[in-house]
Design an enzyme around this catalytic site. Structure first.
Site, PDB file in Angstrom:
ATOM      1  N   ASP A  22      64.343 -21.356   8.103  1.00  0.00           N
ATOM      2  CA  ASP A  22      64.060 -20.261   7.326  1.00  0.00           C
ATOM      3  C   ASP A  22      62.725 -20.174   6.989  1.00  0.00           C
ATOM      4  O   ASP A  22      61.977 -21.080   6.739  1.00  0.00           O
ATOM      5  CB  ASP A  22      65.271 -20.462   6.134  1.00  0.00           C
ATOM      6  N   ASN A  24      60.124 -17.749   8.226  1.00  0.00           N
ATOM      7  CA  ASN A  24      59.182 -17.034   9.218  1.00  0.00           C
ATOM      8  C   ASN A  24      58.577 -15.898   8.705  1.00  0.00           C
ATOM      9  O   ASN A  24      57.291 -15.806   8.597  1.00  0.00           O
ATOM     10  CB  ASN A  24      59.745 -16.804  10.664  1.00  0.00           C
ATOM     11  N   HIS A  39      57.740 -15.658  13.663  1.00  0.00           N
ATOM     12  CA  HIS A  39      58.624 -16.146  14.428  1.00  0.00           C
ATOM     13  C   HIS A  39      58.077 -16.701  15.416  1.00  0.00           C
ATOM     14  O   HIS A  39      58.566 -17.814  16.067  1.00  0.00           O
ATOM     15  CB  HIS A  39      59.583 -15.033  15.037  1.00  0.00           C
ATOM     16  N   GLU A  69      74.809 -12.170  11.383  1.00  0.00           N
ATOM     17  CA  GLU A  69      74.501 -11.314  10.475  1.00  0.00           C
ATOM     18  C   GLU A  69      72.809 -10.789  10.886  1.00  0.00           C
ATOM     19  O   GLU A  69      72.564  -9.542  10.298  1.00  0.00           O
ATOM     20  CB  GLU A  69      74.266 -11.611   8.943  1.00  0.00           C
ATOM     21  N   ARG A  73      69.169  -6.760  11.205  1.00  0.00           N
ATOM     22  CA  ARG A  73      67.911  -6.609  10.930  1.00  0.00           C
ATOM     23  C   ARG A  73      67.079  -5.611  11.736  1.00  0.00           C
ATOM     24  O   ARG A  73      67.886  -4.795  12.697  1.00  0.00           O
ATOM     25  CB  ARG A  73      67.066  -7.867  11.371  1.00  0.00           C
ATOM     26  N   LEU A 133      68.522 -36.532  23.872  1.00  0.00           N
ATOM     27  CA  LEU A 133      68.644 -35.827  22.521  1.00  0.00           C
ATOM     28  C   LEU A 133      69.615 -34.342  23.318  1.00  0.00           C
ATOM     29  O   LEU A 133      69.621 -33.733  24.176  1.00  0.00           O
ATOM     30  CB  LEU A 133      67.628 -35.054  22.205  1.00  0.00           C
ATOM     31  N   ARG A 190      67.539 -27.345   4.923  1.00  0.00           N
ATOM     32  CA  ARG A 190      66.836 -25.808   4.972  1.00  0.00           C
ATOM     33  C   ARG A 190      65.428 -25.601   4.400  1.00  0.00           C
ATOM     34  O   ARG A 190      65.242 -26.157   3.474  1.00  0.00           O
ATOM     35  CB  ARG A 190      67.809 -24.752   4.065  1.00  0.00           C
ATOM     36  N   GLU A 209      74.966 -34.177   3.985  1.00  0.00           N
ATOM     37  CA  GLU A 209      74.283 -34.313   2.835  1.00  0.00           C
ATOM     38  C   GLU A 209      73.004 -33.213   3.238  1.00  0.00           C
ATOM     39  O   GLU A 209      72.479 -32.764   4.189  1.00  0.00           O
ATOM     40  CB  GLU A 209      73.281 -35.493   3.152  1.00  0.00           C
TER      41      GLU A 209
HETATM   42  C1  IPE Z   1      69.689 -17.934   8.175  1.00  0.00           C
HETATM   43  O1  IPE Z   1      68.695 -17.377   7.626  1.00  0.00           O
HETATM   44  C2  IPE Z   1      69.620 -17.825   9.514  1.00  0.00           C
HETATM   45  C3  IPE Z   1      68.547 -18.321  10.360  1.00  0.00           C
HETATM   46  C4  IPE Z   1      67.825 -19.125   9.787  1.00  0.00           C
HETATM   47  C5  IPE Z   1      68.947 -18.031  11.619  1.00  0.00           C
HETATM   48  P1  IPE Z   1      68.325 -15.840   6.869  1.00  0.00           P
HETATM   49  O2  IPE Z   1      67.233 -15.590   6.477  1.00  0.00           O
HETATM   50  O3  IPE Z   1      69.294 -14.885   7.845  1.00  0.00           O
HETATM   51  O4  IPE Z   1      69.548 -16.138   5.596  1.00  0.00           O
HETATM   52  P2  IPE Z   1      69.746 -15.354   4.161  1.00  0.00           P
HETATM   53  O5  IPE Z   1      69.744 -13.826   4.569  1.00  0.00           O
HETATM   54  O6  IPE Z   1      68.448 -15.390   3.498  1.00  0.00           O
HETATM   55  O7  IPE Z   1      70.941 -15.893   3.590  1.00  0.00           O
HETATM   56  C1  IPE Z   2      64.295 -17.542   9.891  1.00  0.00           C
HETATM   57  O1  IPE Z   2      63.288 -16.657   9.364  1.00  0.00           O
HETATM   58  C2  IPE Z   2      64.258 -16.934  11.274  1.00  0.00           C
HETATM   59  C3  IPE Z   2      65.479 -15.966  11.413  1.00  0.00           C
HETATM   60  C4  IPE Z   2      66.571 -15.753  10.618  1.00  0.00           C
HETATM   61  C5  IPE Z   2      65.653 -15.371  12.907  1.00  0.00           C
HETATM   62  P1  IPE Z   2      63.544 -15.341   8.450  1.00  0.00           P
HETATM   63  O2  IPE Z   2      63.040 -14.255   9.427  1.00  0.00           O
HETATM   64  O3  IPE Z   2      64.647 -15.258   7.605  1.00  0.00           O
HETATM   65  O4  IPE Z   2      62.266 -15.307   7.234  1.00  0.00           O
HETATM   66  P2  IPE Z   2      62.283 -15.123   5.820  1.00  0.00           P
HETATM   67  O5  IPE Z   2      63.497 -15.570   5.118  1.00  0.00           O
HETATM   68  O6  IPE Z   2      62.565 -13.555   5.873  1.00  0.00           O
HETATM   69  O7  IPE Z   2      61.147 -15.461   5.190  1.00  0.00           O
HETATM   70 MG    MG Z   3      65.390 -15.834   5.886  1.00  0.00          MG
END
Ligand code: IPE
Ligand code: IPE
Ligand code: MG
Length: 251
Positions: A22, A24, A39, A69, A73, A133, A190, A209
Site C-alpha cells: 500500500d 503507491n 504504481h 474493490e 477506482r 519460491l 502492510r 502475525e
Molecule cells: C488494499 O489497498 C489493496 C491493495 C494493496 C491491492 P487499498 O489502498 O485498496 O485499501 P484501502 O482502501 O486503503 O483500505
Molecule cells: C497500493 O497503493 C496499490 C493498489 C491498491 C493497486 P495505493 O494505490 O492504494 O496507494 P495509496 O494508498 O492511495 O497511497
Molecule cells: Mg491504498
C-alpha cells in the site's frame, strides 16, 4: 552482508509471507506526480522483495496487487494498472523462470480484461514446473469474494450428491479456497501506515502475525523485509494456549 540480514534467524523463517503493498498513490503525490507514477515505482519494490524472499528461502510470498474493490477506482487508474501488470509480467517472466520461481494467481480472473488474462495464463504455464519460491499474486482478489465462491461451490457439491453436509469440516472449506495448495501465512506485512486488512485473506490470516510499517510501498526494500521478519521472530505465537504451555514445548 547487511547487519539486519545477520540478525535473521534462518531456522525460524516464516514459510509464507503475505504483503499488502500500500501507499503507491501517496508516494507519488508527495513528489508532485500522478498516482500511476507510484504504481510504476512499486514494481521495483516487488522485484526487490521477490528477490529477497527467494534468497532467504521463503517458500510462499503472496502479494496483494489489486482488490475487487479497486475496480471502483477512476478508470484511467484501473486501465493504467492493468497495462502495468501485463507489461511487468511480460518483462519479468524470464527472470522469474531463471530464478526457479513459480507464479500463481488468486482472485476473480473473470473480471480481468482478456489480454491481461492471456498474458497471465502464459506466465503461469511458463513457470509451472519451477520448484523454488511460490509467488502468489492476489489480483482482483478479496477475502469475501473468495469465501462466497467457496460457499457456492460447496453448496453445488452437496446439491450434486457428492458431499454430505455432515462431512463438511475446516478441511472442506480450505479445499474450496483459492489458497488450498498453500499453507496459511505466518506473517502479514502492510506498508504505508494503514492498520487494516482491507479484505485480504480473511480466512487464512486467522493466526498470522501482523506487521505494520509507515514505509510506503515504493520505498520498501529487502532491509525493511528483514526488519519485519526479525520482529516476527521475537513474537510468541500462542494459538490460544498459555505462554507456559508454549514454553514447555520449546524446551
Ligand atoms: C488494499 O489497498 C489493496 C491493495 C494493496 C491491492 P487499498 O489502498 O485498496 O485499501 P484501502 O482502501 O486503503 O483500505
Ligand atoms: C497500493 O497503493 C496499490 C493498489 C491498491 C493497486 P495505493 O494505490 O492504494 O496507494 P495509496 O494508498 O492511495 O497511497
Ligand atoms: Mg491504498
Amino acid at each position: 552482508m547487511s547487519q539486519l540480514l545477520e540478525k535473521v534467524d534462518r531456522k525460524k523463517l516464516p514459510r509464507h509471507i503475505a504483503i499488502i503493498m500500500d501507499g503507491n498513490g501517496r508516494w507519488a503525490k508527495e513528489q508532485g506526480h500522478d498516482r500511476l507514477f507510484g504504481h510504476f515505482h512499486g514494481v521495483e519494490s516487488v522485484r526487490n522483495i521477490v528477490e529477497g524472499c527467494a534468497e532467504l528461502g521463503i517458500e510462499y510470498l503472496t502479494l496483494y496487487a489489486f482488490s475487487t474493490e479497486n475496480w471502483d477506482r477512476p478508470e484511467y487508474e484501473v486501465v493504467g494498472l492493468m497495462e502495468l501488470l501485463v507489461n511487468t509480467i511480460r518483462e519479468e517472466v524470464e527472470n522469474l523462470h531463471k530464478n526457479n520461481i513459480k507464479l500463481h494467481v488468486i482472485g476473480d480472473m473473470n473480471m480481468l480484461p482478456d489480454y491481461a488474462r492471456k498474458e497471465l495464463d502464459e506466465a503461469l504455464e511458463f513457470t509451472k514446473n519451477n520448484s523454488g519460491l511460490n509467488l502468489i499474486m492476489a489480483l482482483s482478489y478479496s477475502g469475501r469474494w473468495e469465501l462466497l465462491n467457496a460457499v457456492k461451490n460447496i453448496a453445488y457439491e452437496v446439491k450434486q450428491g457428492r458431499l454430505n453436509v455432515e462431512e463438511i469440516d475446516q478441511a472442506t472449506l480450505q479445499h474450496f479456497l483459492c489458497t488450498s495448495n498453500f499453507p496459511d501465512p505466518e506473517l502479514m506485512i502492510r506498508t504505508s501506515g494503514e492498520f487494516r486488512i482491507s479484505n485480504f485473506l480473511l480466512y487464512q490470516l486467522a493466526y498470522a502475525e501482523l506487521y505494520f510499517t509507515n514505509v510506503r510501498w515504493p520505498d520498501f526494500r529487502k532491509e525493511n523485509l528483514y526488519e519485519a521478519i526479525i520482529d516476527y521472530q521475537n513474537r510468541e505465537r500462542r494459538f490460544g494456549k498459555t505462554s507456559e504451555q508454549i514454553e514447555s514445548v520449546v524446551e
